[in-house]
Design an enzyme around this catalytic site. Structure first.
Site, mmCIF file in Angstrom:
data_model
loop_
_atom_site.group_PDB
_atom_site.id
_atom_site.type_symbol
_atom_site.label_atom_id
_atom_site.label_comp_id
_atom_site.label_asym_id
_atom_site.label_seq_id
_atom_site.Cartn_x
_atom_site.Cartn_y
_atom_site.Cartn_z
ATOM 1 N N ARG A 74 0.878 -1.177 0.000
ATOM 2 C CA ARG A 74 0.000 0.000 0.000
ATOM 3 C C ARG A 74 0.911 1.221 0.000
ATOM 4 N NH1 ARG A 74 -2.746 2.727 4.561
ATOM 5 N NH2 ARG A 74 -4.677 3.725 3.838
ATOM 6 N N ASN A 150 -7.116 8.147 2.564
ATOM 7 C CA ASN A 150 -6.735 7.558 3.846
ATOM 8 C C ASN A 150 -7.499 8.205 4.999
ATOM 9 O OD1 ASN A 150 -4.726 5.926 5.537
ATOM 10 N ND2 ASN A 150 -4.429 7.987 6.354
ATOM 11 N N GLU A 151 -8.106 7.376 5.861
ATOM 12 C CA GLU A 151 -8.754 7.838 7.103
ATOM 13 C C GLU A 151 -9.456 9.169 6.867
ATOM 14 O OE1 GLU A 151 -5.714 7.653 10.138
ATOM 15 O OE2 GLU A 151 -5.444 5.497 9.865
ATOM 16 N N HIS A 218 -9.053 0.180 9.880
ATOM 17 C CA HIS A 218 -7.729 0.318 10.474
ATOM 18 C C HIS A 218 -7.829 -0.059 11.948
ATOM 19 C CE1 HIS A 218 -6.286 3.382 7.198
ATOM 20 N NE2 HIS A 218 -6.735 2.229 6.703
ATOM 21 N N TYR A 220 -6.303 -0.260 15.443
ATOM 22 C CA TYR A 220 -5.305 0.167 16.422
ATOM 23 C C TYR A 220 -5.901 -0.022 17.821
ATOM 24 C CZ TYR A 220 -2.567 1.891 12.485
ATOM 25 O OH TYR A 220 -1.840 1.973 11.327
ATOM 26 N N GLU A 247 -4.915 -1.250 7.750
ATOM 27 C CA GLU A 247 -3.781 -0.873 8.595
ATOM 28 C C GLU A 247 -3.973 -1.545 9.938
ATOM 29 O OE1 GLU A 247 -2.876 3.216 9.347
ATOM 30 O OE2 GLU A 247 -2.989 3.796 7.223
ATOM 31 N N TRP A 276 1.045 -1.504 9.189
ATOM 32 C CA TRP A 276 1.610 -0.151 9.091
ATOM 33 C C TRP A 276 2.860 -0.128 9.958
ATOM 34 C CZ3 TRP A 276 0.422 4.120 6.204
ATOM 35 C CH2 TRP A 276 1.145 5.281 6.513
#
Length: 526
Positions: A74, A150-151, A218, A220, A247, A276
């Site tokens: 990516r 992205n985000e 993503h 996290y 991610e 990531w």
């Protein structure tokens, strides 16, 4: 009148063109929860992100990422929030992906944190960027997925909201001729903790005229328990929609993600994941670097976990069939020969082995320690290892890899000990297992090399037999055993060694059935 005539002429031309066959595929595409290549082969992403827009000269990263078995990269791009990546640059990125047999997920980072972070772009602006570099992307649908932004929304409410803005960006790209698979990131800095993407995914998917949109979460700190991870993945499974973990990390400032569950569930469910990120992180998350200073030989603990750990990339990645991968060729290469060790220093050694054969061709070789840690990859049957620890015993083996991504069985193990940190003089010794059977094996040769600048008239090699192993024979050396420590001294005819000259001896040992350990800790003295 001219514009009306032109419009009617175009309409007439369209009406007399033959219709495209139903279900005709253009490149990578969605089918239910799966991502397929144009030939119908399922493709599951395994890879990482590379911050190209900030490190545009680090183009070796593409080959290095591929060397660790990734099938996808990516790539971070910018349309102006940072130095813009031109169409020519994007074309070069795509070429690098193809050269290294990677599927290219191109993402526009300008949208990160819109509504909360100053300077962030809208998804509409992101769509405009993709249109501006369209010349680099048309015709690359087999190789490229366009990750629109992205985000694209932070934690604040924005107008239009995530679903409306995402749908509009998808439709704008389709109207402008993009036939690629599109990827859309969740709001809440990609983590969707409010469930916005989860709850409106069907509406967004149906807004795509091509029905070729992939959703990206993503993971996290929000995803620090197995229950949270499974609940989110289950929602998309129930909805029958395609999801990837676009991610994730092993740690984060907002909490401690459960990377073990993330990776295990992705593998068991057949979902793609992209860690990531390769290198160059800043702003307090430098710990997310997978290699230090873009050096593939300096994997961090996170890099080791992602690439070489349980459910990691090396163990689960399959190269895209467009590059000759997938399951179309199930035959692995033949097993490489036992590595012969030479040129031992305090921080490295050279390994050489008999080459493997394969029906579609050997693409390369991968070198591991006995614990499964990667020491590097090479396209030939020789490698010079660097970055090893001084005065350390190593047991290493090799696996071959073919163009379809299949790996061979591991070669027999070779053992050697690096020189001490002050090393330069003296001699070195390294043993190679030549053959083995259920309750025994032969180590031959044990190579003794004079690494000093003057001739030697004698040498003594010591090494350790694994517990339960017994020495049953030896040749070309006077050998004694004390416990599990073996001492081998030169005979009258092989003690004299000129600088850089070598000699060898051999031994046979017995062991309990099923115990595949080999001697280790070879050291040499005058």
């Amino acid at each position: 009148m001219k514009s009306l005539f032109t419009a009617l002429a175009v309409l007439a031309a369209v009406l007399i063109l033959p219709a495209a066959p139903a279900g005709a595929a253009t490149g990578l595409r969605v089918s239910g929860t799966k991502i397929l290549e144009s030939n119908g082969q399922e493709f599951v992403m395994r890879g990482t992100s590379h911050a190209h827009t900030w490190y545009a000269t680090q183009t070796k990263a593409f080959a290095d990422i591929k060397s660790l078995k990734a099938n996808t990269v990516r790539v971070v791009l910018s349309g102006g929030r940072w130095t813009a990546n031109t169409a020519a640059d994007v074309a070069n990125v795509v070429a690098l992906c193809k050269q290294n047999k990677l599927i290219c997920v191109l993402e526009n980072h300008d949208t990160t944190g819109y509504g909360e972070q100053s300077g962030a772009y809208t998804l509409d602006q992101a769509a405009n960027y993709w249109i501006s570099v369209k010349s680099a992307l048309v015709g690359q649908e087999d190789y490229v997925i366009v990750n629109i932004g992205n985000e694209p929304v932070g934690n604040n409410a924005v107008t239009p909201g995530w679903a409306a803005a995402t749908s509009a960006a998808i439709q704008k790209l389709r109207t402008n001729g993009f036939e690629h698979a599109l990827m859309v990131d969740a709001p809440n800095w990609g983590q969707d903790w409010q469930g916005t993407m989860r709850d409106s995914a069907r509406t967004v998917f149906d807004s795509d005229p091509a029905k070729n949109t992939i959703f990206s979460i993503h993971m996290y700190g929000v995803y620090d328990t197995a229950a949270e991870i499974n609940a989110y993945l289950d929602a998309f499974k129930t909805a029958g929609l395609p999801l990837v973990i676009g991610e994730f990390g092993f740690n984060h400032s907002d909490g401690d993600p459960d990377e073990d569950t993330i990776m295990a569930q992705a593998v068991s469910r057949g979902l793609g994941y992209l860690g990531w990120s390769w290198s160059g992180n800043g702003g307090g998350v430098e710990y997310l670097d997978q290699v230090t200073n873009f050096d593939v030989t300096q994997l961090t603990s996170w890099g080791q976990r992602l690439f070489n750990g349980a459910n990691g990339i090396a163990a689960t990645s399959k190269q895209a069939s467009i590059y000759g991968g997938g399951t179309t060729d199930p035959t692995p290469p033949s097993t490489p020969g036992t590595p012969a060790v030479s040129n031992i220093t305090s921080s490295g050694a050279t390994l050489t082995w008999t080459a493997s054969t394969d029906n579609v061709g050997v693409a390369g070789y991968d070198v591991y320690t006995s614990t499964g840690t990667s020491l590097g990859s090479t396209a030939t049957n020789s490698i010079t290892l660097t970055g090893l620890s001084a005065a350390t015993a190593y047991q290493v083996y090799v696996k071959a890899r073919d163009a379809a991504g299949n790996q061979s069985a591991q070669s027999p193990t070779a053992s050697f000990t690096t020189l001490s940190g002050g090393g330069g003089g003296g001699c070195t010794a390294a043993g190679t297992v030549q053959s083995q059977w259920g309750n025994g094996y032969v180590v031959q040769p044990v190579t003794v090399t004079n690494t000093s600048t003057s001739a030697k008239t004698s040498w003594t090699v010591t090494f350790t037999l694994p517990a339960g192993h017994t020495l049953t024979g030896s040749w070309n050396a006077a050998v004694t055993v004390s416990g599990q420590t073996v001492t081998a001294k030169n005979l009258s005819y092989n003690g004299t060694l000129a600088p850089n000259a070598s000699t060898s001896f051999g031994l046979q040992a017995g062991r309990p059935n099923g115990n595949t350990s080999v001697p280790s800790g070879y050291t040499c003295a005058n």
